[in-house]
Design an enzyme around this catalytic site. Structure first.
Site, mmCIF file in Angstrom:
data_model
loop_
_atom_site.group_PDB
_atom_site.id
_atom_site.type_symbol
_atom_site.label_atom_id
_atom_site.label_comp_id
_atom_site.label_asym_id
_atom_site.label_seq_id
_atom_site.Cartn_x
_atom_site.Cartn_y
_atom_site.Cartn_z
ATOM 1 N N HIS A 355 1.063 -1.280 0.035
ATOM 2 C CA HIS A 355 0.202 -0.020 0.061
ATOM 3 C C HIS A 355 0.630 1.282 0.024
ATOM 4 O O HIS A 355 0.310 2.371 0.122
ATOM 5 C CB HIS A 355 -0.792 0.179 1.166
ATOM 6 C CG HIS A 355 -1.910 -0.775 1.315
ATOM 7 N ND1 HIS A 355 -3.154 -1.029 0.678
ATOM 8 C CD2 HIS A 355 -1.818 -2.439 1.861
ATOM 9 C CE1 HIS A 355 -3.961 -1.877 0.660
ATOM 10 N NE2 HIS A 355 -3.161 -2.914 1.452
ATOM 11 N N LYS A 545 -8.186 14.169 4.526
ATOM 12 C CA LYS A 545 -7.381 12.804 4.646
ATOM 13 C C LYS A 545 -6.413 12.915 5.529
ATOM 14 O O LYS A 545 -6.318 13.806 6.178
ATOM 15 C CB LYS A 545 -6.585 12.680 3.213
ATOM 16 C CG LYS A 545 -5.832 14.069 2.886
ATOM 17 C CD LYS A 545 -5.270 14.002 1.549
ATOM 18 C CE LYS A 545 -6.027 14.143 0.177
ATOM 19 N NZ LYS A 545 -6.280 12.912 -0.476
ATOM 20 N N ARG A 546 -5.475 11.962 6.021
ATOM 21 C CA ARG A 546 -4.567 12.099 7.069
ATOM 22 C C ARG A 546 -3.586 13.300 6.653
ATOM 23 O O ARG A 546 -3.398 13.531 5.424
ATOM 24 C CB ARG A 546 -3.851 10.698 7.009
ATOM 25 C CG ARG A 546 -4.359 9.654 7.931
ATOM 26 C CD ARG A 546 -4.594 10.243 9.526
ATOM 27 N NE ARG A 546 -3.549 10.233 10.046
ATOM 28 C CZ ARG A 546 -3.231 9.225 10.858
ATOM 29 N NH1 ARG A 546 -3.868 8.222 11.326
ATOM 30 N NH2 ARG A 546 -2.046 9.311 11.494
ATOM 31 N N LYS A 551 0.891 14.320 1.023
ATOM 32 C CA LYS A 551 -0.435 14.766 0.533
ATOM 33 C C LYS A 551 -0.401 16.346 0.246
ATOM 34 O O LYS A 551 -1.661 16.628 -0.440
ATOM 35 C CB LYS A 551 -1.461 14.247 1.490
ATOM 36 C CG LYS A 551 -1.454 12.596 1.403
ATOM 37 C CD LYS A 551 -2.242 12.114 2.712
ATOM 38 C CE LYS A 551 -2.235 10.684 3.075
ATOM 39 N NZ LYS A 551 -2.867 9.979 2.080
ATOM 40 N N THR A 653 -8.522 6.660 -1.681
ATOM 41 C CA THR A 653 -9.740 6.206 -1.793
ATOM 42 C C THR A 653 -10.734 7.039 -1.542
ATOM 43 O O THR A 653 -11.905 7.355 -2.055
ATOM 44 C CB THR A 653 -10.001 4.868 -1.039
ATOM 45 O OG1 THR A 653 -9.550 5.320 0.470
ATOM 46 C CG2 THR A 653 -9.423 3.707 -1.352
ATOM 47 N N LYS A 657 -14.552 8.223 -3.354
ATOM 48 C CA LYS A 657 -15.851 8.791 -2.531
ATOM 49 C C LYS A 657 -16.548 10.105 -3.212
ATOM 50 O O LYS A 657 -17.528 10.477 -3.268
ATOM 51 C CB LYS A 657 -15.440 8.728 -1.091
ATOM 52 C CG LYS A 657 -15.241 7.212 -0.748
ATOM 53 C CD LYS A 657 -14.594 7.230 0.722
ATOM 54 C CE LYS A 657 -13.971 5.983 0.874
ATOM 55 N NZ LYS A 657 -12.877 6.148 2.016
HETATM 56 C C1 26Q Z 1 3.735 0.076 10.068
HETATM 57 C C2 26Q Z 1 4.479 -0.114 11.376
HETATM 58 C C3 26Q Z 1 4.607 0.337 12.534
HETATM 59 C C4 26Q Z 1 3.253 1.245 12.846
HETATM 60 C C5 26Q Z 1 2.622 1.594 11.794
HETATM 61 C C6 26Q Z 1 2.565 1.164 10.532
HETATM 62 C C7 26Q Z 1 1.714 1.419 9.508
HETATM 63 C C8 26Q Z 1 0.357 1.751 9.728
HETATM 64 C C9 26Q Z 1 -0.418 2.182 8.624
HETATM 65 C C10 26Q Z 1 2.157 1.627 8.028
HETATM 66 C C11 26Q Z 1 1.187 2.283 7.221
HETATM 67 C C12 26Q Z 1 -0.085 2.272 7.599
HETATM 68 C C13 26Q Z 1 -1.037 2.740 6.477
HETATM 69 C C14 26Q Z 1 -0.976 2.959 5.130
HETATM 70 C C15 26Q Z 1 -1.872 3.296 4.475
HETATM 71 O O1 26Q Z 1 -3.073 3.802 4.836
HETATM 72 N N1 26Q Z 1 -1.866 3.469 3.123
HETATM 73 C C16 26Q Z 1 -2.671 3.789 2.208
HETATM 74 O O2 26Q Z 1 -3.555 2.761 1.708
HETATM 75 C C17 26Q Z 1 -4.650 2.977 0.861
HETATM 76 C C18 26Q Z 1 -5.358 1.651 0.433
HETATM 77 O O3 26Q Z 1 -4.648 1.151 -0.434
HETATM 78 C C19 26Q Z 1 -4.220 3.871 -0.247
HETATM 79 O O4 26Q Z 1 -5.321 4.287 -0.707
HETATM 80 C C20 26Q Z 1 -3.110 5.087 -0.047
HETATM 81 O O5 26Q Z 1 -2.993 5.699 -0.978
HETATM 82 C C21 26Q Z 1 -2.159 4.322 1.019
HETATM 83 O O6 26Q Z 1 -1.421 5.712 1.337
#
Ligand code: 26Q
Length: 810
Positions: A355, A545-546, A551, A653, A657
């Site tokens: 992702h 978004k975050r 971004k 995503t 929406k």
């Molecule tokens: C990893 C290790 C330790 C702590 C946290 C994490 C961690 C947690 C969440 C790493 C990544 C995330 C989240 C990533 C994320 O949300 N990516 C998004 O995924 C969406 C669904 O595929 C995409 O649409 C977005 O582009 C992408 O940024």
């Protein structure tokens, strides 16, 4: 089962009130009412679920196991009522019993067990898996605290705990009989038994994993699935009698470990930190899940040899990557298979979705941590790494760069993505562009060796939630124009029928009125929640978004500042009323992101208090952006800001929406925007900025943001203004310096300055187009008409066809 009528629904709710809260409908609080409604639906869903499960067992179908550290479910009451086809009788029953349905739905807290895109995707996919009647289960952790609640105090983000469980327990069914035990630490002992080497882990710390299941109802189907959330419990209370046996310390350890594991969701999104607790969370949920899947498989088939034929495990990013060594461990140590037999099963069962391409988000765990915490798993990882390295060396004739690049263990770190590539049967990206970048760049060498493993599955959203349920006005219009509810099952073929109404004045007017009504709803919501009055005559222009530098919320801020400076220069200039809305949480430890939130609030304060901007410009920061807020926001948005640096946003995503609700996109050719552009053409969106290749090219040939700043008057003024700040007296020179000179990271790492002029131009084109109401509404209609490919049903069908090889309802 009989379908609910208003009357039978009233009886059912009344009974739940009496039995569970000991009250009548006259005495019930709104919270009692919400829970009673949830219980009525839960019973219905449980019955369906039991029937679905026995049907699946009889047919011996292959099951999909979707593992994710996050499921951002949001609220369930309206969603479940909608999917079960009882939303109308439920609303009528609530009203008849003397309550306001909207207020009852509002009582439910969001289940915020996720950060953003990745977590919400998992939730949307559960809906489609179930609607397409695929036997599936989601697995995660039953965090006591979900993603923090955000408050803005003096323009700054404050994090508060999100205690969601008290009010949501109606949806969770604890299954103490299906408890699993997870082991941490300890030592290994090896012994031979004939020609079989046994390895046993001893003196470990135990944690119990208790399933809490949430039933998932599909839309218009009797099929049900479930989401299994593991809660952590200590195997024993502190018991003084253990003290005499010298186990007092261990008992204390077990309790401490158990209490903390399921305590809180890590609030980092797209950012990895090698925290030991996070690794413990991952292994806890992985081990419990694998044990439970294998146990059920053996119950059904009395053997593990056909495991991969009857199960597929999809992992949501690398966070559950330990599933690979853990399945190996169970197949070898518990089921007695050889390495080769276990490897054949494992590498044909697990599929990995990536992702993100951001380097700082790739998981690399310190070897020592892995070794101490999971000694047996570590051993297995070493062996996987050794064999993989031999295969790579052989294939690339010892090319050192490639061997290093593809290594699973390197520099005393375990690289989880490489582990997934080696041990998985498929690797997929989440948009066409992103999958391309994986093949050509991030995983280039692995792709060269095993091209057949690499796939694309473009993300999608639950269009029943994100359109039909939250935008009833638009739902009605679509049903009128496309022939009823068919679009709820077949958006890809039904929605395009809207296109032919592009010249129908009356339809365009209706579309306009629907948007207007939704804008008023949002204005009401914002007034109630934050006491701010939005101007409903202005363009509702949204970036939600975050908060992340890539971004580029800051690029939006720069353009707003630019507009404001122009207005100050020329108070009589023509300016279409424009309301900018931001919604964003920053990871608590991400200082720059928090500074940007503060900057947005300083700018908002300046603009909203300047009489010059009255009825013309507004900027507003929406506090605590979350699923239930997005549900009010999406239908009311007219402009969708999707402005990440090309090549950085894997898919997005939110973009889908907004599009589905008729907003027009101002965006770069990044993530799924590329595919939006393919179906919309230049004429139905506002593209700007560098393309992925151009970004790379510019980086490689020496990007100099300072030169742009010196040469471009507008840019110069905007950055100077931001640097000195606004009327609250807070300066932002740190942010500007980061853009111009970097410091720790490259100057303007995400190339805001390079895209500024092009962005400002796209925003002008957009505002001009807004003036032509017919044109705008036509474009909006085209956006809705062509959004069908972004339905999660299509994504899940792609997974089923290309990766899982399972049948589904067409
Ligand atoms: C990893 C290790 C330790 C702590 C946290 C994490 C961690 C947690 C969440 C790493 C990544 C995330 C989240 C990533 C994320 O949300 N990516 C998004 O995924 C969406 C669904 O595929 C995409 O649409 C977005 O582009 C992408 O940024």
């Amino acid at each position: 089962m009989e379908k609910f009528t208003k009357e039978s629904m009233k009886r059912a709710i009344g009974e739940k009130l009496r039995l569970n809260f000991g009250c009548t409908e006259e005495e019930a609080t709104e919270a009692n009412m919400m829970k009673a409604c949830a219980m009525v639906l839960r019973d219905r869903m449980s019955t369906q679920y039991v029937e679905s499960r026995s049907a699946v067992r009889k047919k011996q179908l292959r099951r999909v196991h979707y593992m994710s550290m996050e499921f951002l479910m949001g609220r369930s009451l309206m969603k479940n009522a909608y999917n079960l086809g009882v939303l109308e009788p439920m609303k009528e029953a609530i009203a008849d019993m003397g309550f306001k349905p909207a207020r009852i739905f509002d009582m439910e807290p969001d289940a915020g067990l996720g950060n953003g895109g990745l977590g919400r995707l998992a939730a949307c996919y559960l809906d489609s898996l179930t609607t397409l009647e695929i036997p599936a289960r989601g697995y995660s952790i039953c965090y006591e605290l979900g993603l923090f609640r955000q408050k803005i105090v003096d323009g700054q983000q404050i994090e508060l705990p999100d205690n969601w469980r008290d009010q949501s327990d109606a949806w969770l069914i604890p299954k103490p009989d299906e408890v699993e035990e997870v082991h941490f630490g300890g030592t290994l002992r090896e012994f031979w038994d004939g020609d079989h080497l046994h390895i046993v882990n001893e003196n470990y710390t135990r944690v119990l994993a208790i399933p809490c299941d949430m039933t998932i109802a599909g839309y218009d189907t009797k099929h049900s699935n479930s989401l299994r959330l593991w809660d952590a419990k200590s195997p024993k209370p502190i018991d003084m009698s253990l003290f005499s046996k010298g186990e007092y310390l261990r008992a204390g350890e077990e309790q401490a470990m158990a209490e903390v594991i399921a305590k809180v969701l890590y609030p980092e999104d797209n950012h990895y930190e090698g925290k030991s607790l996070r690794l413990r969370q991952q292994y806890f949920f992985v081990s419990a899940t694998v044990q439970s899947i294998v146990r059920k498989h053996i119950q059904n088939y009395k053997t593990v040899t056909n495991f991969h034929e009857k199960n597929v495990i999809q992992i949501n990013d690398t966070h559950p990557a330990l599933v690979i060594p853990e399945l190996m461990r169970i197949l070898m140590d518990d089921a007695g298979l050889s390495w080769d037999e276990a490897w054949n099963i494992t590498s044909n069962s697990v599929a990995y979705t990536n992702h993100t391409v951001l380097a700082e988000a790739l998981e690399r765990w310190p070897q020592d941590l892995m070794q101490t915490l999971l000694p047996r798993v570590w051993q297995i990882i070493c062996e996987i790494a050794r064999r993989w390295q031999a295969q790579v060396t052989d294939f690339y004739h010892g090319d050192e760069a490639k061997v290093r690049n593809m290594a699973i263990i390197w520099d005393n770190e375990v690289r989880m993505a490489n582990l997934c590539i080696a041990g998985g049967m498929a690797v997929n990206g989440v948009s066409a562009l992103h999958s391309d970048i994986l093949r050509k760049d991030v995983f280039k060498d692995a792709y060269g060796m095993q091209p057949e493993k690499f796939q694309n599955v473009t993300n999608g959203i639950d269009h029943r939630r994100w359109l039909a349920e939250i935008n009833p006005g638009l739902d009605k219009l679509i049903q009128d124009l496309t022939g009823g509810k068919d679009y709820l099952h077949h958006p890809g073929t039904a929605l395009p029928k809207l296109d032919k109404f592009a010249n129908d004045k009356e339809i365009l007017l209706r579309l306009d009125e629907i948007k207007r009504a939704n804008k008023l709803e949002l204005a009401k919501f914002v007034k109630k929640e934050q006491g701010f009055i939005l101007n409903p005559d202005a363009i509702f222009d949204v970036q939600a978004k975050r908060l992340h530098e890539y971004k580029r919320q800051l690029l939006n801020v720069m353009n707003i500042t630019y507009m404001y400076l122009q207005l100050r220069d020329n108070p009589n200039m023509e300016l279409r009323p424009h309301t900018f809305l931001f919604g964003a949480k920053a990871a608590p430890g991400y200082a720059v992101a928090k500074r940007i939130i503060r900057l947005i609030n300083s700018l908002a304060d300046q603009i909203n208090s300047d009489p010059l901007c009255k009825d013309r410009l507004q900027v507003f920061f929406l506090e605590n952006y979350r699923v239930s807020m997005a549900e009010v926001l999406m239908p009311a948005s007219e402009v969708s800001q999707q402005i990440s640096t090309a090549g950085k946003e894997a898919s997005g995503t939110g973009n889908m929406k907004f599009m589905m609700n008729g907003a027009l996109t101002v965006g770069t050719l990044d993530g799924a925007n590329v595919e939006m552009h393919e179906v919309l053409g230049d004429e139905n969106m506002f593209l700007f900025g560098l393309k992925t290749e151009e970004v790379k090219e510019m980086r490689d040939t020496g990007y100099n943001p300072y030169r742009l700043y010196s040469r471009d008057g507008a840019l110069h003024r905007v950055l100077d203004q931001i640097s000195q700040g606004f009327r609250d007296g807070i300066r932002y020179d740190d942010i500007v310096e980061r853009l111009l000179f970097g410091g720790g990271s490259p100057a303007d790492e995400y190339m805001l300055l390079a895209d500024f002029v092009s962005y400002a131009d796209a925003m002008r084109r957009m505002a001009d187009t807004y003036g032509d109401r017919t044109k705008w509404n036509q474009m909006s209609l085209h956006n809705i008409a062509r959004s069908g490919i972004f339905a999660a049903d299509r994504s899940i069908a792609d997974y089923a066809d290309r990766i899982w090889h399972v049948p589904y309802k067409k």
